[in-house]
Enzyme design. Structure first.
Site, PDB file in Angstrom:
ATOM      1  N   VAL A  95       0.823  -1.225   0.000  1.00  0.00           N
ATOM      2  CA  VAL A  95       0.000   0.000   0.000  1.00  0.00           C
ATOM      3  C   VAL A  95       0.852   1.269   0.000  1.00  0.00           C
ATOM      4  O   VAL A  95       0.357   2.349  -0.296  1.00  0.00           O
ATOM      5  CB  VAL A  95      -1.006   0.048   1.183  1.00  0.00           C
ATOM      6  N   TYR A 110       2.350   5.345  16.502  1.00  0.00           N
ATOM      7  CA  TYR A 110       1.228   4.463  16.108  1.00  0.00           C
ATOM      8  C   TYR A 110      -0.092   5.163  16.454  1.00  0.00           C
ATOM      9  O   TYR A 110      -1.022   5.198  15.625  1.00  0.00           O
ATOM     10  CB  TYR A 110       1.320   3.107  16.810  1.00  0.00           C
TER      11      TYR A 110
HETATM   12  P1  NDP Z   1      -1.948  -8.428  11.271  1.00  0.00           P
HETATM   13  O1  NDP Z   1      -0.487  -8.174  11.403  1.00  0.00           O
HETATM   14  O2  NDP Z   1      -2.454  -9.771  11.618  1.00  0.00           O
HETATM   15  O3  NDP Z   1      -2.426  -8.070   9.781  1.00  0.00           O
HETATM   16  C1  NDP Z   1      -1.947  -6.921   9.127  1.00  0.00           C
HETATM   17  C2  NDP Z   1      -2.360  -6.976   7.661  1.00  0.00           C
HETATM   18  O4  NDP Z   1      -1.946  -5.755   7.026  1.00  0.00           O
HETATM   19  C3  NDP Z   1      -1.721  -8.129   6.925  1.00  0.00           C
HETATM   20  O5  NDP Z   1      -2.673  -8.743   6.086  1.00  0.00           O
HETATM   21  C4  NDP Z   1      -0.638  -7.465   6.098  1.00  0.00           C
HETATM   22  O6  NDP Z   1      -0.462  -8.151   4.861  1.00  0.00           O
HETATM   23  C5  NDP Z   1      -1.231  -6.072   5.831  1.00  0.00           C
HETATM   24  N1  NDP Z   1      -0.176  -5.104   5.586  1.00  0.00           N
HETATM   25  C6  NDP Z   1       0.751  -4.664   6.469  1.00  0.00           C
HETATM   26  N2  NDP Z   1       1.615  -3.844   5.851  1.00  0.00           N
HETATM   27  C7  NDP Z   1       1.232  -3.761   4.546  1.00  0.00           C
HETATM   28  C8  NDP Z   1       1.736  -3.085   3.408  1.00  0.00           C
HETATM   29  N3  NDP Z   1       2.838  -2.295   3.486  1.00  0.00           N
HETATM   30  N4  NDP Z   1       1.097  -3.231   2.234  1.00  0.00           N
HETATM   31  C9  NDP Z   1       0.012  -4.024   2.133  1.00  0.00           C
HETATM   32  N5  NDP Z   1      -0.526  -4.695   3.178  1.00  0.00           N
HETATM   33  C10 NDP Z   1       0.094  -4.566   4.364  1.00  0.00           C
HETATM   34  O7  NDP Z   1      -2.672  -7.314  12.159  1.00  0.00           O
HETATM   35  P2  NDP Z   1      -4.219  -7.000  12.458  1.00  0.00           P
HETATM   36  O8  NDP Z   1      -5.109  -7.884  11.708  1.00  0.00           O
HETATM   37  O9  NDP Z   1      -4.352  -6.907  13.919  1.00  0.00           O
HETATM   38  O10 NDP Z   1      -4.286  -5.506  11.879  1.00  0.00           O
HETATM   39  C11 NDP Z   1      -5.233  -5.095  10.904  1.00  0.00           C
HETATM   40  C12 NDP Z   1      -5.645  -3.665  11.208  1.00  0.00           C
HETATM   41  O11 NDP Z   1      -6.285  -3.613  12.474  1.00  0.00           O
HETATM   42  C13 NDP Z   1      -4.498  -2.663  11.276  1.00  0.00           C
HETATM   43  O12 NDP Z   1      -4.876  -1.463  10.645  1.00  0.00           O
HETATM   44  C14 NDP Z   1      -4.315  -2.452  12.784  1.00  0.00           C
HETATM   45  O13 NDP Z   1      -3.762  -1.208  13.053  1.00  0.00           O
HETATM   46  C15 NDP Z   1      -5.743  -2.566  13.243  1.00  0.00           C
HETATM   47  N6  NDP Z   1      -5.959  -2.842  14.649  1.00  0.00           N
HETATM   48  C16 NDP Z   1      -5.424  -3.964  15.231  1.00  0.00           C
HETATM   49  C17 NDP Z   1      -5.654  -4.216  16.561  1.00  0.00           C
HETATM   50  C18 NDP Z   1      -5.044  -5.380  17.285  1.00  0.00           C
HETATM   51  O14 NDP Z   1      -4.993  -5.346  18.530  1.00  0.00           O
HETATM   52  N7  NDP Z   1      -4.615  -6.420  16.617  1.00  0.00           N
HETATM   53  C19 NDP Z   1      -6.525  -3.339  17.353  1.00  0.00           C
HETATM   54  C20 NDP Z   1      -6.998  -2.186  16.645  1.00  0.00           C
HETATM   55  C21 NDP Z   1      -6.751  -1.983  15.342  1.00  0.00           C
HETATM   56  P3  NDP Z   1       0.947  -8.503   4.168  1.00  0.00           P
HETATM   57  O15 NDP Z   1       1.984  -8.559   5.244  1.00  0.00           O
HETATM   58  O16 NDP Z   1       0.716  -9.797   3.461  1.00  0.00           O
HETATM   59  O17 NDP Z   1       1.157  -7.363   3.213  1.00  0.00           O
HETATM   60  C1  8X3 Z   2      -4.073  -1.963  18.325  1.00  0.00           C
HETATM   61  C2  8X3 Z   2      -4.520  -1.863  19.738  1.00  0.00           C
HETATM   62  O1  8X3 Z   2      -3.791  -1.043  22.061  1.00  0.00           O
HETATM   63  O2  8X3 Z   2      -2.211  -2.369  20.786  1.00  0.00           O
HETATM   64  O3  8X3 Z   2      -4.455  -0.852  17.574  1.00  0.00           O
HETATM   65  O4  8X3 Z   2      -2.668  -0.100  20.146  1.00  0.00           O
HETATM   66  S1  8X3 Z   2      -3.219  -1.304  20.712  1.00  0.00           S
END
Ligand code: NDP
Ligand code: 8X3
Length: 252
Positions: A61, A153
């Protein structure tokens, strides 16, 4: 003409994005799955194709030309995008501001903020032209409050919160629904990425309480996109019961 909706999901190779893909597939939503790990995209496509049509796109992205080229490359039956799930993102590092790494800061701002904008820029015009569509931004509780060492972040997720509001204002005249889910702690690969593969440290984040699962978030995402056309869930924060804020988590 088919009434099946098409969803474009970024970050579909893991965690929340992958579960949203599974949840949407159950409801026969046609899927465009995006990520950088092609093998995982292939596996998910193979898993879900008995439920719905699935197309995969491999791009980072951060690369605006590749984002635009990927969207332009969609075959005819995937070109009309009804739902955009802006999910790709991660935290990189957890350091006090005075010790932060410039590379980590670049990664978070380039992926979580600019990447979300590049993808949105490639897809919003067709929604505007049709005066229809729905955008669901995956924010975070880190976009609602700031916690120690979360600095950049949290800034990136506050930017997602601002963009969620800005998109809703600007796209209002076009009948496009814009909303966000802001989850608290969800057990995914998120902490593995944040701590750069230090799995012991990552696992500790979710010990002693029951965090949200990616499925919890995915079910909420389906709830939002399955509301009647006149209903827009604009901004939804969800946490596990054990969590009261970014810093208050009841652990055993
Ligand atoms: P994961 O690490 O499990 O998944 C992250 C996803 O983002 C992967 O599919 C990865 O795909 C993709 N990604 C990361 N960097 C890139 C890049 N440069 N280009 C394209 N794709 C990318 O994390 P989560 O599922 O937890 O995170 C998903 C979203 O949820 C994020 O925006 C995160 O900030 C948000 N979030 C997460 C929370 C948590 O506690 N887990 C809480 C609140 C929000 P690939 O590496 O194959 O490119
Ligand atoms: C992910 C949740 O609390 O780790 O966005 O920032 S926290």
């Amino acid at each position: 003409m088919s009434t099946t909706k098409t969803a474009f999901i970024t970050g579909a190779t893991s965690g929340i994005g992958r579960e949203i893909a599974r949840e949407f597939a159950k409801h026969e939503i046609r899927l465009i799955l995006c990520g950088r790990r092609q093998e995982r995209l292939n596996e998910l496509q193979a898993e879900l194709r008995s439920h719905t049509e699935v197309h995969t796109l491999n791009f980072d992205v951060r690369d605006k030309d590749k984002v635009a080229a990927a969207v332009a490359s969609l075959p005819a039956n995937f070109q009309k995008i009804d739902i955009l799930i802006n999910n790709a993102g991660n935290a990189h590092g957890l350091d006090p501001i005075q010790k932060g790494s410039l590379d980590d800061w670049d990664a978070m701002l380039d992926i979580n903020v600019k990447g979300l904008l590049y993808v949105s820029n490639a897809i919003i015009p067709q929604m505007v032209e049709r005066n229809a569509g729905q955008i669901l931004n995956i924010g975070s509780t880190a976009g609602k409050e700031v916690y120690p060492n979360g600095n950049v972040y949290c800034a990136s997720k506050h930017a997602v919160d601002a963009l969620n509001q800005g998109m809703r204002l600007d796209l209002n005249a076009h009948g496009i629904r814009v909303g966000a889910i802001n989850p608290g702690l969800v057990e995914t690969e998120f902490s593995d990425v944040r701590f750069k593969g230090d799995t012991d440290r990552a696992e500790k984040v979710y010990q002693g309480f029951q965090p949200l699962t990616p499925k919890d978030v995915a079910e909420t995402a389906y709830f939002i996109v399955s509301r009647p056309a006149h209903v827009n869930i604009a901004d939804l924060t969800m946490m596990c019961t054990a969590q009261a804020s970014s810093t208050i988590v009841k652990k055993s």
